[in-house]
Design a protein around this motif. Structure first.
Motif, PDB file in Angstrom:
ATOM      1  N   VAL A  86     -30.238 -14.938   1.263  1.00 19.96           N
ATOM      2  CA  VAL A  86     -28.939 -15.337   0.726  1.00 19.96           C
ATOM      3  C   VAL A  86     -29.168 -16.085  -0.578  1.00 19.96           C
ATOM      4  CG1 VAL A  86     -27.823 -15.458   2.974  1.00 19.96           C
ATOM      5  CG2 VAL A  86     -28.899 -17.493   2.037  1.00 19.96           C
ATOM      6  N   ARG A  87     -28.203 -15.976  -1.461  1.00 17.75           N
ATOM      7  CA  ARG A  87     -28.271 -16.668  -2.744  1.00 17.75           C
ATOM      8  C   ARG A  87     -27.002 -17.492  -2.906  1.00 17.75           C
ATOM      9  NH1 ARG A  87     -30.768 -16.013  -7.907  1.00 17.75           N
ATOM     10  NH2 ARG A  87     -29.433 -16.762  -9.598  1.00 17.75           N
ATOM     11  N   SER A  88     -27.159 -18.711  -3.387  1.00 15.95           N
ATOM     12  CA  SER A  88     -26.014 -19.564  -3.682  1.00 15.95           C
ATOM     13  C   SER A  88     -25.722 -19.511  -5.175  1.00 15.95           C
ATOM     14  CB  SER A  88     -26.298 -21.007  -3.259  1.00 15.95           C
ATOM     15  OG  SER A  88     -26.493 -21.083  -1.862  1.00 15.95           O
ATOM     16  N   PHE A  89     -24.447 -19.468  -5.502  1.00 18.14           N
ATOM     17  CA  PHE A  89     -24.014 -19.426  -6.890  1.00 18.14           C
ATOM     18  C   PHE A  89     -23.254 -20.707  -7.233  1.00 18.14           C
ATOM     19  CE2 PHE A  89     -24.780 -15.092  -5.774  1.00 18.14           C
ATOM     20  CZ  PHE A  89     -25.211 -14.471  -6.937  1.00 18.14           C
ATOM     21  N   CYS A  90     -23.387 -21.120  -8.475  1.00 13.90           N
ATOM     22  CA  CYS A  90     -22.652 -22.286  -8.990  1.00 13.90           C
ATOM     23  C   CYS A  90     -22.932 -23.543  -8.168  1.00 13.90           C
ATOM     24  CB  CYS A  90     -21.157 -21.990  -9.032  1.00 13.90           C
ATOM     25  SG  CYS A  90     -20.718 -20.532  -9.998  1.00 13.90           S
ATOM     26  N   LYS A  91     -24.123 -23.604  -7.583  1.00 18.38           N
ATOM     27  CA  LYS A  91     -24.562 -24.759  -6.792  1.00 18.38           C
ATOM     28  C   LYS A  91     -23.641 -25.036  -5.609  1.00 18.38           C
ATOM     29  CE  LYS A  91     -26.786 -26.914 -10.793  1.00 18.38           C
ATOM     30  NZ  LYS A  91     -26.868 -28.120 -11.659  1.00 18.38           N
ATOM     31  N   LYS A  92     -23.012 -23.972  -5.090  1.00 17.16           N
ATOM     32  CA  LYS A  92     -22.138 -24.105  -3.928  1.00 17.16           C
ATOM     33  C   LYS A  92     -22.722 -23.321  -2.763  1.00 17.16           C
ATOM     34  CE  LYS A  92     -17.797 -24.494  -6.567  1.00 17.16           C
ATOM     35  NZ  LYS A  92     -17.265 -25.758  -6.028  1.00 17.16           N
ATOM     36  N   GLN A  93     -22.705 -23.905  -1.593  1.00 17.08           N
ATOM     37  CA  GLN A  93     -23.176 -23.233  -0.386  1.00 17.08           C
ATOM     38  C   GLN A  93     -21.956 -22.628   0.327  1.00 17.08           C
ATOM     39  OE1 GLN A  93     -26.541 -23.226   0.215  1.00 17.08           O
ATOM     40  NE2 GLN A  93     -26.842 -24.488  -1.608  1.00 17.08           N
ATOM     41  N   HIS A  97     -22.894 -14.370  -0.608  1.00 17.55           N
ATOM     42  CA  HIS A  97     -23.902 -13.346  -0.874  1.00 17.55           C
ATOM     43  C   HIS A  97     -24.853 -13.246   0.305  1.00 17.55           C
ATOM     44  CE1 HIS A  97     -28.071 -12.295  -2.103  1.00 17.55           C
ATOM     45  NE2 HIS A  97     -27.455 -11.314  -2.737  1.00 17.55           N
ATOM     46  N   ILE A  98     -25.235 -12.008   0.599  1.00 12.69           N
ATOM     47  CA  ILE A  98     -26.352 -11.765   1.500  1.00 12.69           C
ATOM     48  C   ILE A  98     -27.007 -10.460   1.060  1.00 12.69           C
ATOM     49  CG2 ILE A  98     -25.031 -10.511   3.273  1.00 12.69           C
ATOM     50  CD1 ILE A  98     -26.824 -12.076   5.339  1.00 12.69           C
ATOM     51  N   ALA A  99     -28.317 -10.403   1.174  1.00 13.53           N
ATOM     52  CA  ALA A  99     -29.072  -9.218   0.775  1.00 13.53           C
ATOM     53  C   ALA A  99     -30.025  -8.816   1.878  1.00 13.53           C
ATOM     54  CB  ALA A  99     -29.851  -9.476  -0.514  1.00 13.53           C
ATOM     55  N   ALA A 100     -30.342  -7.539   1.925  1.00  9.48           N
ATOM     56  CA  ALA A 100     -31.341  -7.033   2.865  1.00  9.48           C
ATOM     57  C   ALA A 100     -31.944  -5.762   2.289  1.00  9.48           C
ATOM     58  CB  ALA A 100     -30.720  -6.753   4.230  1.00  9.48           C
ATOM     59  N   VAL A 101     -33.138  -5.460   2.722  1.00  9.08           N
ATOM     60  CA  VAL A 101     -33.840  -4.247   2.303  1.00  9.08           C
ATOM     61  C   VAL A 101     -33.851  -3.259   3.454  1.00  9.08           C
ATOM     62  CG1 VAL A 101     -36.051  -3.275   1.561  1.00  9.08           C
ATOM     63  CG2 VAL A 101     -35.254  -5.454   0.607  1.00  9.08           C
ATOM     64  N   ILE A 102     -33.496  -2.014   3.168  1.00  9.46           N
ATOM     65  CA  ILE A 102     -33.617  -0.940   4.148  1.00  9.46           C
ATOM     66  C   ILE A 102     -34.593   0.100   3.616  1.00  9.46           C
ATOM     67  CG2 ILE A 102     -31.296  -1.267   5.097  1.00  9.46           C
ATOM     68  CD1 ILE A 102     -30.398   1.158   3.426  1.00  9.46           C
ATOM     69  N   GLY A 103     -35.190   0.838   4.530  1.00  5.96           N
ATOM     70  CA  GLY A 103     -36.117   1.885   4.138  1.00  5.96           C
ATOM     71  C   GLY A 103     -37.501   1.343   3.879  1.00  5.96           C
ATOM     72  N   TYR A 114     -19.170 -11.443  -2.380  1.00  5.28           N
ATOM     73  CA  TYR A 114     -17.760 -11.794  -2.328  1.00  5.28           C
ATOM     74  C   TYR A 114     -17.487 -12.764  -3.469  1.00  5.28           C
ATOM     75  CZ  TYR A 114     -13.336 -13.671  -0.522  1.00  5.28           C
ATOM     76  OH  TYR A 114     -12.021 -14.085  -0.384  1.00  5.28           O
ATOM     77  N   VAL A 115     -17.005 -12.233  -4.579  1.00  7.31           N
ATOM     78  CA  VAL A 115     -16.736 -13.036  -5.769  1.00  7.31           C
ATOM     79  C   VAL A 115     -15.466 -13.865  -5.543  1.00  7.31           C
ATOM     80  CG1 VAL A 115     -16.099 -12.895  -8.228  1.00  7.31           C
ATOM     81  CG2 VAL A 115     -17.916 -11.423  -7.314  1.00  7.31           C
ATOM     82  N   PRO A 116     -15.427 -15.106  -6.008  1.00 11.26           N
ATOM     83  CA  PRO A 116     -14.230 -15.927  -5.826  1.00 11.26           C
ATOM     84  C   PRO A 116     -12.972 -15.253  -6.365  1.00 11.26           C
ATOM     85  CG  PRO A 116     -16.040 -17.254  -6.649  1.00 11.26           C
ATOM     86  CD  PRO A 116     -16.508 -15.841  -6.690  1.00 11.26           C
ATOM     87  N   ALA A 117     -11.857 -15.477  -5.689  1.00 13.07           N
ATOM     88  CA  ALA A 117     -10.595 -14.872  -6.111  1.00 13.07           C
ATOM     89  C   ALA A 117     -10.079 -15.476  -7.407  1.00 13.07           C
ATOM     90  CB  ALA A 117      -9.552 -15.015  -5.011  1.00 13.07           C
ATOM     91  N   GLY A 118     -10.218 -16.780  -7.573  1.00 11.70           N
ATOM     92  CA  GLY A 118      -9.861 -17.396  -8.838  1.00 11.70           C
ATOM     93  C   GLY A 118      -8.509 -18.070  -8.916  1.00 11.70           C
TER      94      GLY A 118
END
Length: 273
Positions: A86-93, A97-103, A114-118
């Motif tokens: 997982v990666r945190s953006f803008c110093k917020k937890q 975001h979540i990432a994984a590798v397949i294959g 999931y980008v902030p709505a704003g």
């Protein structure tokens, strides 16, 4: 030795509460059989993800990043998920975001975002949420240009990016230019992030930019289907090597009419190997 994949079907869906709509998730999996489903806005505390019905359907590999009440992302897969991060953006937890590798033979890293709505007012001087969104997208641009895809990996970005970048990604380009999700500062920022990673927009690879395409219809509409005032907020991007293997895209518009639906619909891409 595990046989190589012949094809990969990946889906993305802002589910707007996975516990409330787990039945709809199961319906999607039964009827459309994606290999991987990426969910956003799960609104589910970490460790309380409703995994049992998904595992019964053969989706035994689940990675989640959740919090109570807000945000949250998850990857549900029939294929093993490796190197989950997982990666945190803008110093917020805030679990966006979540990432994984397949294959194994041809590893693919999947980034689920999931980008902030704003918020409602497109002015960062009076709307902190809008400023957060712009900063998030700017950080995406920097990251995409500096190592979001490991060496010798293919890459996919999916998720609710909360921006409709093209004129025909909204029901009225002229009327939405000052509406959050289609303002020039947002669309310019998202385009810059896409270019930084050399990502190919798979929806627009298969559907010409001249055609209207939507993945979201507001709950506020009395008759969403009749008014058809939609926006394309949900995206699937791929590195050019994978984009060349993409042979189809599906936008499950009918899911907006399911009982107690999300305001977003699933988007699915199929890749051949």
């Amino acid at each position: 030795m595990r046989a190589p994949m012949k094809k990969l079907k990946i889906a993305t869906w802002n589910i707007n509460s996975v516990r409330l709509r787990i039945g709809l998730v199961c319906r999607l999996l039964k009827e459309h059989n994606p290999d991987v489903l990426c969910l956003q806005e799960t609104k589910c505390p970490q460790g309380q993800f409703p995994s049992s019905p998904l595992k019964e359907l053969g989706y035994t590999h689940i990675a989640e990043s959740g919090q109570a009440g807000y945000h949250g992302v998850a990857i549900v897969s029939r294929l093993p998920l490796n190197q989950i991060a997982v990666r945190s953006f803008c110093k917020k937890q805030d679990c966006r975001h979540i990432a994984a590798v397949i294959g194994e033979r041809e590893p693919i890293i999947i980034h689920n975002l999931y980008v902030p709505a704003g918020g409602d007012e497109p002015d960062r001087t009076i709307n902190e949420k809008f400023g957060h969104k712009l900063d998030f997208v700017a950080e995406l641009e920097h990251w995409f240009g500096n190592g979001s895809v490991p060496e010798k990996h293919h890459g996919i970005v999916v998720g609710d990016l909360n921006i409709a970048p093209l004129e025909n990604d909204v029901w009225s380009h002229k009327q939405l230019l000052k509406i959050v999700s289609h303002t020039p500062v947002e669309t310019t920022g998202l385009t810059a992030a896409q270019k930084a990673g050399n990502w190919v927009d798979l929806i627009r690879q298969h559907i010409p930019p001249e055609e209207k395409v939507y993945t979201w219809w507001s709950y506020r509409a009395h008759d969403w289907e009749l008014s058809n005032r939609g926006r394309r907020l949900d995206h699937i991007w791929a590195t050019p090597d994978l984009a060349r293997r993409s042979n189809g895209i599906e936008i499950l518009r009918e899911a907006r009419g399911w009982t107690q639906p999300s305001d977003h619909v699933p988007v699915m891409a199929t890749l051949k190997f």
